[in-house]
Write a protein that holds these residues in place. Structure first.
Motif, short mmCIF file in Angstrom:
data_model
loop_
_atom_site.label_atom_id
_atom_site.label_comp_id
_atom_site.label_asym_id
_atom_site.label_seq_id
_atom_site.Cartn_x
_atom_site.Cartn_y
_atom_site.Cartn_z
N GLN A 57 -7.48 -98.60 -6.69
CA GLN A 57 -7.53 -100.06 -6.79
C GLN A 57 -7.15 -100.66 -5.44
O GLN A 57 -6.45 -100.04 -4.65
N ASP A 61 -4.97 -106.30 -5.03
CA ASP A 61 -4.96 -106.44 -6.49
C ASP A 61 -3.68 -105.85 -7.08
O ASP A 61 -3.07 -106.45 -7.96
N LEU A 62 -3.30 -104.67 -6.60
CA LEU A 62 -2.09 -104.04 -7.11
C LEU A 62 -0.85 -104.89 -6.80
O LEU A 62 0.02 -105.06 -7.65
N THR A 64 -0.75 -108.14 -6.33
CA THR A 64 -0.81 -109.34 -7.17
C THR A 64 -0.32 -109.04 -8.59
O THR A 64 0.47 -109.80 -9.16
N LYS A 65 -0.76 -107.92 -9.13
CA LYS A 65 -0.37 -107.55 -10.50
C LYS A 65 1.13 -107.25 -10.58
O LYS A 65 1.81 -107.70 -11.50
N ALA A 68 3.16 -110.39 -10.35
CA ALA A 68 3.11 -111.13 -11.62
C ALA A 68 4.09 -110.52 -12.62
O ALA A 68 4.84 -111.24 -13.28
N TYR A 69 4.10 -109.20 -12.74
CA TYR A 69 5.04 -108.55 -13.64
C TYR A 69 6.48 -108.83 -13.21
O TYR A 69 7.34 -109.11 -14.05
N GLY A 74 3.10 -111.10 -16.12
CA GLY A 74 2.07 -110.11 -16.37
C GLY A 74 1.65 -110.12 -17.83
O GLY A 74 2.39 -110.59 -18.70
N ALA A 79 3.14 -105.13 -21.24
CA ALA A 79 3.71 -106.15 -20.34
C ALA A 79 5.23 -106.13 -20.33
O ALA A 79 5.84 -106.19 -19.26
#
Length: 107
Positions: A57, A61-62, A64-65, A68-69, A74, A79
């Motif tokens: 990935q 992207d990683l 950002t994810k 968020a978590y 997330g 989650a």
């Protein structure tokens, strides 16, 4: 004279950026051990329907994810677990983990 100097500067900057990325990925590998139980040693999950594969990935992207978590935003079936795992991560931890998993080959 300007062109060879410009080319040399581009090469030096490119090599420095590659070295930083390699260094981040190496640091991320050490931090990724805790991720292996669900996402696999190299980011290739044995149960991708429950735990997504992270290998291959994009680093952005990683990051950002994971951010968020870390912020409790997330989503997904795991989650709550991921929020707990990401909460203590620093921005540097996230960048290093993302660098590591983005450089792995997805199987």
């Amino acid at each position: 004279m300007k062109q060879p100097l410009t080319l040399l500067m581009i090469l030096l900057v490119s090599n420095a950026q590659f070295a930083v990325a390699a260094s981040r990925a190496e640091a991320g590998k050490a931090k990724a051990a805790v991720c292996a139980a669900c996402h696999g040693l190299d980011g290739n999950s044995k149960v991708p329907t429950m735990y997504p594969s992270l290998a291959g990935q994009s680093s952005n992207d990683l990051q950002t994810k994971l951010q968020a978590y870390r912020e409790g935003k997330g989503s997904g079936p795991m989650a709550a677990t991921m929020v707990a795992m990401a909460k203590p991560l620093s921005a540097q931890d996230i960048a290093e983990l993302a660098a590591y998993f983005s450089q792995q080959t997805k199987h």
